[in-house]
Design a protein around this motif. Structure first.
Motif, PDB file in Angstrom:
ATOM      1  N   ILE A  52       0.882  -1.216  -0.030  1.00 18.76           N
ATOM      2  CA  ILE A  52      -0.083   0.170   0.160  1.00 18.76           C
ATOM      3  C   ILE A  52       0.897   1.163  -0.161  1.00 18.76           C
ATOM      4  O   ILE A  52       0.753   2.345  -0.598  1.00 18.76           O
ATOM      5  N   GLY A  53       2.138   1.201   0.669  1.00 20.49           N
ATOM      6  CA  GLY A  53       2.752   2.163   0.918  1.00 20.49           C
ATOM      7  C   GLY A  53       3.533   2.585  -0.590  1.00 20.49           C
ATOM      8  O   GLY A  53       3.424   3.724  -0.951  1.00 20.49           O
ATOM      9  N   LEU A  54       3.769   1.692  -1.197  1.00 26.54           N
ATOM     10  CA  LEU A  54       4.372   1.703  -2.451  1.00 26.54           C
ATOM     11  C   LEU A  54       3.592   2.443  -3.534  1.00 26.54           C
ATOM     12  O   LEU A  54       3.544   3.359  -4.214  1.00 26.54           O
ATOM     13  N   VAL A  94      -3.973   6.756 -10.800  1.00 25.09           N
ATOM     14  CA  VAL A  94      -3.622   5.370 -10.267  1.00 25.09           C
ATOM     15  C   VAL A  94      -3.354   4.674 -11.670  1.00 25.09           C
ATOM     16  O   VAL A  94      -4.155   4.246 -12.448  1.00 25.09           O
ATOM     17  N   SER A  95      -2.019   4.618 -11.653  1.00 19.19           N
ATOM     18  CA  SER A  95      -1.422   3.676 -12.774  1.00 19.19           C
ATOM     19  C   SER A  95      -1.605   2.302 -12.714  1.00 19.19           C
ATOM     20  O   SER A  95      -2.177   1.919 -11.573  1.00 19.19           O
ATOM     21  N   VAL A  96      -1.300   1.486 -13.840  1.00 19.74           N
ATOM     22  CA  VAL A  96      -1.289   0.141 -13.711  1.00 19.74           C
ATOM     23  C   VAL A  96      -0.640  -0.627 -12.626  1.00 19.74           C
ATOM     24  O   VAL A  96      -1.197  -1.485 -11.811  1.00 19.74           O
ATOM     25  N   ASP A  97       0.685   0.161 -12.446  1.00 20.82           N
ATOM     26  CA  ASP A  97       1.493  -0.722 -11.409  1.00 20.82           C
ATOM     27  C   ASP A  97       0.986  -0.409  -9.928  1.00 20.82           C
ATOM     28  O   ASP A  97       0.706  -1.226  -9.177  1.00 20.82           O
ATOM     29  N   ALA A  98       0.342   0.868  -9.871  1.00 23.96           N
ATOM     30  CA  ALA A  98      -0.326   1.251  -8.455  1.00 23.96           C
ATOM     31  C   ALA A  98      -1.667   0.405  -8.233  1.00 23.96           C
ATOM     32  O   ALA A  98      -1.890  -0.309  -7.143  1.00 23.96           O
ATOM     33  N   ALA A  99      -2.444   0.139  -9.145  1.00 27.52           N
ATOM     34  CA  ALA A  99      -3.532  -0.809  -9.280  1.00 27.52           C
ATOM     35  C   ALA A  99      -3.306  -2.003  -8.813  1.00 27.52           C
ATOM     36  O   ALA A  99      -3.984  -2.753  -8.052  1.00 27.52           O
ATOM     37  N   ARG A 100      -2.236  -2.651  -9.459  1.00 29.52           N
ATOM     38  CA  ARG A 100      -1.729  -3.919  -9.123  1.00 29.52           C
ATOM     39  C   ARG A 100      -1.216  -4.245  -7.683  1.00 29.52           C
ATOM     40  O   ARG A 100      -1.854  -5.039  -7.378  1.00 29.52           O
ATOM     41  N   LEU A 101      -0.676  -3.094  -7.277  1.00 31.65           N
ATOM     42  CA  LEU A 101      -0.356  -3.240  -5.754  1.00 31.65           C
ATOM     43  C   LEU A 101      -1.383  -3.124  -4.922  1.00 31.65           C
ATOM     44  O   LEU A 101      -1.453  -4.098  -3.847  1.00 31.65           O
ATOM     45  N   TYR A 102      -2.240  -2.204  -5.189  1.00 32.58           N
ATOM     46  CA  TYR A 102      -3.427  -2.273  -4.259  1.00 32.58           C
ATOM     47  C   TYR A 102      -4.307  -3.530  -4.311  1.00 32.58           C
ATOM     48  O   TYR A 102      -4.640  -3.931  -3.453  1.00 32.58           O
ATOM     49  N   ALA A 103      -4.525  -3.782  -5.599  1.00 31.69           N
ATOM     50  CA  ALA A 103      -5.255  -5.268  -5.873  1.00 31.69           C
ATOM     51  C   ALA A 103      -4.551  -6.413  -5.003  1.00 31.69           C
ATOM     52  O   ALA A 103      -4.959  -7.230  -4.322  1.00 31.69           O
ATOM     53  N   ARG A 104      -3.435  -6.452  -4.909  1.00 30.71           N
ATOM     54  CA  ARG A 104      -2.564  -7.595  -4.318  1.00 30.71           C
ATOM     55  C   ARG A 104      -2.810  -7.437  -2.903  1.00 30.71           C
ATOM     56  O   ARG A 104      -2.966  -8.473  -1.908  1.00 30.71           O
ATOM     57  N   ALA A 105      -2.594  -6.144  -2.283  1.00 30.15           N
ATOM     58  CA  ALA A 105      -3.014  -5.934  -0.912  1.00 30.15           C
ATOM     59  C   ALA A 105      -4.370  -6.266  -0.512  1.00 30.15           C
ATOM     60  O   ALA A 105      -4.414  -6.956   0.568  1.00 30.15           O
ATOM     61  N   TYR A 106      -5.220  -5.716  -1.247  1.00 29.92           N
ATOM     62  CA  TYR A 106      -6.534  -6.309  -0.883  1.00 29.92           C
ATOM     63  C   TYR A 106      -6.728  -7.591  -0.854  1.00 29.92           C
ATOM     64  O   TYR A 106      -7.449  -8.418  -0.039  1.00 29.92           O
ATOM     65  N   LEU A 143      -4.529 -10.023  -0.403  1.00 33.34           N
ATOM     66  CA  LEU A 143      -3.948 -10.518   0.883  1.00 33.34           C
ATOM     67  C   LEU A 143      -4.760 -10.258   2.168  1.00 33.34           C
ATOM     68  O   LEU A 143      -4.591 -11.158   3.123  1.00 33.34           O
ATOM     69  N   ASP A 144      -5.255  -9.134   2.211  1.00 32.20           N
ATOM     70  CA  ASP A 144      -5.946  -8.846   3.692  1.00 32.20           C
ATOM     71  C   ASP A 144      -7.279  -7.817   2.841  1.00 32.20           C
ATOM     72  O   ASP A 144      -7.364  -6.696   2.934  1.00 32.20           O
ATOM     73  N   PRO A 145      -8.449  -8.641   2.960  1.00 30.70           N
ATOM     74  CA  PRO A 145      -9.815  -7.895   2.444  1.00 30.70           C
ATOM     75  C   PRO A 145     -10.019  -6.931   3.618  1.00 30.70           C
ATOM     76  O   PRO A 145     -11.110  -6.145   3.173  1.00 30.70           O
ATOM     77  N   THR A 146      -9.553  -6.722   4.708  1.00 27.09           N
ATOM     78  CA  THR A 146      -9.882  -5.837   5.486  1.00 27.09           C
ATOM     79  C   THR A 146      -9.235  -4.217   5.056  1.00 27.09           C
ATOM     80  O   THR A 146      -9.867  -3.099   5.492  1.00 27.09           O
ATOM     81  N   GLU A 147      -8.353  -4.165   4.094  1.00 26.59           N
ATOM     82  CA  GLU A 147      -7.855  -3.050   3.667  1.00 26.59           C
ATOM     83  C   GLU A 147      -9.003  -2.524   2.361  1.00 26.59           C
ATOM     84  O   GLU A 147      -8.279  -2.630   1.259  1.00 26.59           O
ATOM     85  N   VAL A 148      -9.972  -1.993   2.822  1.00 22.23           N
ATOM     86  CA  VAL A 148     -10.998  -1.441   1.998  1.00 22.23           C
ATOM     87  C   VAL A 148     -10.495  -0.533   1.107  1.00 22.23           C
ATOM     88  O   VAL A 148     -10.994  -0.344  -0.232  1.00 22.23           O
ATOM     89  N   ALA A 194      -7.692   0.035  -0.085  1.00 19.99           N
ATOM     90  CA  ALA A 194      -6.903  -0.570  -1.337  1.00 19.99           C
ATOM     91  C   ALA A 194      -7.448  -1.252  -2.072  1.00 19.99           C
ATOM     92  O   ALA A 194      -7.524  -1.109  -3.357  1.00 19.99           O
ATOM     93  N   GLY A 195      -8.723  -2.048  -1.829  1.00 16.50           N
ATOM     94  CA  GLY A 195      -9.799  -2.528  -2.717  1.00 16.50           C
ATOM     95  C   GLY A 195     -10.475  -1.364  -3.584  1.00 16.50           C
ATOM     96  O   GLY A 195     -10.531  -1.718  -5.077  1.00 16.50           O
ATOM     97  N   MET A 196     -10.726  -0.387  -3.019  1.00 21.26           N
ATOM     98  CA  MET A 196     -11.466   0.645  -3.959  1.00 21.26           C
ATOM     99  C   MET A 196     -10.453   1.424  -4.800  1.00 21.26           C
ATOM    100  O   MET A 196     -10.735   1.706  -5.795  1.00 21.26           O
ATOM    101  N   TRP A 197      -9.188   1.614  -4.420  1.00 20.20           N
ATOM    102  CA  TRP A 197      -8.361   2.122  -5.058  1.00 20.20           C
ATOM    103  C   TRP A 197      -7.698   1.285  -6.386  1.00 20.20           C
ATOM    104  O   TRP A 197      -7.664   1.752  -7.400  1.00 20.20           O
ATOM    105  N   ALA A 198      -7.831  -0.002  -6.224  1.00 18.81           N
ATOM    106  CA  ALA A 198      -7.510  -1.033  -7.228  1.00 18.81           C
ATOM    107  C   ALA A 198      -8.576  -0.758  -8.326  1.00 18.81           C
ATOM    108  O   ALA A 198      -8.514  -0.873  -9.490  1.00 18.81           O
ATOM    109  N   ALA A 199      -9.784  -0.761  -7.631  1.00 17.41           N
ATOM    110  CA  ALA A 199     -11.103  -0.657  -8.500  1.00 17.41           C
ATOM    111  C   ALA A 199     -10.972   1.005  -9.459  1.00 17.41           C
ATOM    112  O   ALA A 199     -11.377   0.972 -10.683  1.00 17.41           O
ATOM    113  N   MET A 200     -10.618   1.927  -8.710  1.00 19.03           N
ATOM    114  CA  MET A 200     -10.391   3.167  -9.438  1.00 19.03           C
ATOM    115  C   MET A 200      -9.480   3.065 -10.577  1.00 19.03           C
ATOM    116  O   MET A 200      -9.430   3.692 -11.469  1.00 19.03           O
ATOM    117  N   GLY A 201      -8.297   2.380 -10.253  1.00 20.10           N
ATOM    118  CA  GLY A 201      -7.321   2.144 -11.198  1.00 20.10           C
ATOM    119  C   GLY A 201      -7.800   1.537 -12.508  1.00 20.10           C
ATOM    120  O   GLY A 201      -7.547   1.915 -13.616  1.00 20.10           O
TER     121      GLY A 201
END
Length: 199
Positions: free
Chosen positions: A109-111, A123-135, A137-142, A144-151
């Motif tokens: 998430i930090g990166l 939200v670049s492709v790389d950032a979206a991929r990182l957010y999606a991976r974080a979500y 791994l941890d579905p409580t990171e809501v 991160a999930g929303m930022w992945a969707a925004m990407g």
């Protein structure tokens, strides 16, 4: 001393000070590293609230040396560097954390956050991929999930973005106050997705 020599000496002095501020340890007296670290540890033990940012960073750097396989010190170094408005250095620290543990969610998430900052909010492709991976791994990171969707939405894949938003919403506990905030977004895209061909 000629005027040109004076300008050169002044320029060297300014560059030396700038280099020290960028790479040195402002606010910390010169002393052997062992003694400095011992003093910092004593401060941590007796008065942690008095630690300066330079001392905290020095302690984290030493911890990274002492525990070369641990992602945590690199992550916290990244957090501090980001707070100091050094996003490029922060990104490198988060990457160092991920080299030690590719599934370390805070560093993912930090990166991603730094990449969004460096991209001016996109939200670049790389950032979206990182957010999606974080979500993943941890579905409580809501967030991160929303930022992945925004990407996905910014990349033009509205169906994928809608699918991801629905998944995040479905994973929220029934009593989670965020359900109320997300409900209008779900209403806009349709809570159940597009109708099937049979309908």
């Amino acid at each position: 001393m000629t005027r040109l020599q004076a300008i050169i000496v002044g320029l060297c002095l300014v560059l030396g000070i700038a280099g020290y501020l960028a790479f040195g340890r402002p606010g910390m007296a010169d002393q052997p590293m062992d003694k400095r670290q011992a003093e910092i540890m004593e401060k941590i033990r007796t008065a942690p609230e008095t630690l300066t940012p330079a001392e905290t960073l020095a302690r984290l750097e030493q911890t990274a040396i002492d525990k070369p396989d641990a992602p945590e010190p690199h992550y916290y170094i990244g957090v501090m560097l980001r707070q100091q408005n050094r996003p490029d250095d922060a990104a490198r620290a988060f990457q160092s954390a991920l080299r030690r543990d590719g599934a370390y969610v805070p560093a993912l998430i930090g990166l991603a956050d730094v990449l969004v900052e460096l991209d001016g909010g996109g939200v670049s492709v790389d950032a979206a991929r990182l957010y999606a991976r974080a979500y993943e791994l941890d579905p409580t990171e809501v967030r991160a999930g929303m930022w992945a969707a925004m990407g996905a939405a910014q990349a033009g894949d509205q169906d994928k973005a809608a699918q991801m938003m629905r998944a995040v919403f479905a994973n929220l506990p029934e009593d989670d106050p965020r359900r109320e905030r997300f409900a209008p977004m779900l209403d806009a895209i349709g809570r159940d997705g597009p109708p099937s061909p049979e309908q």
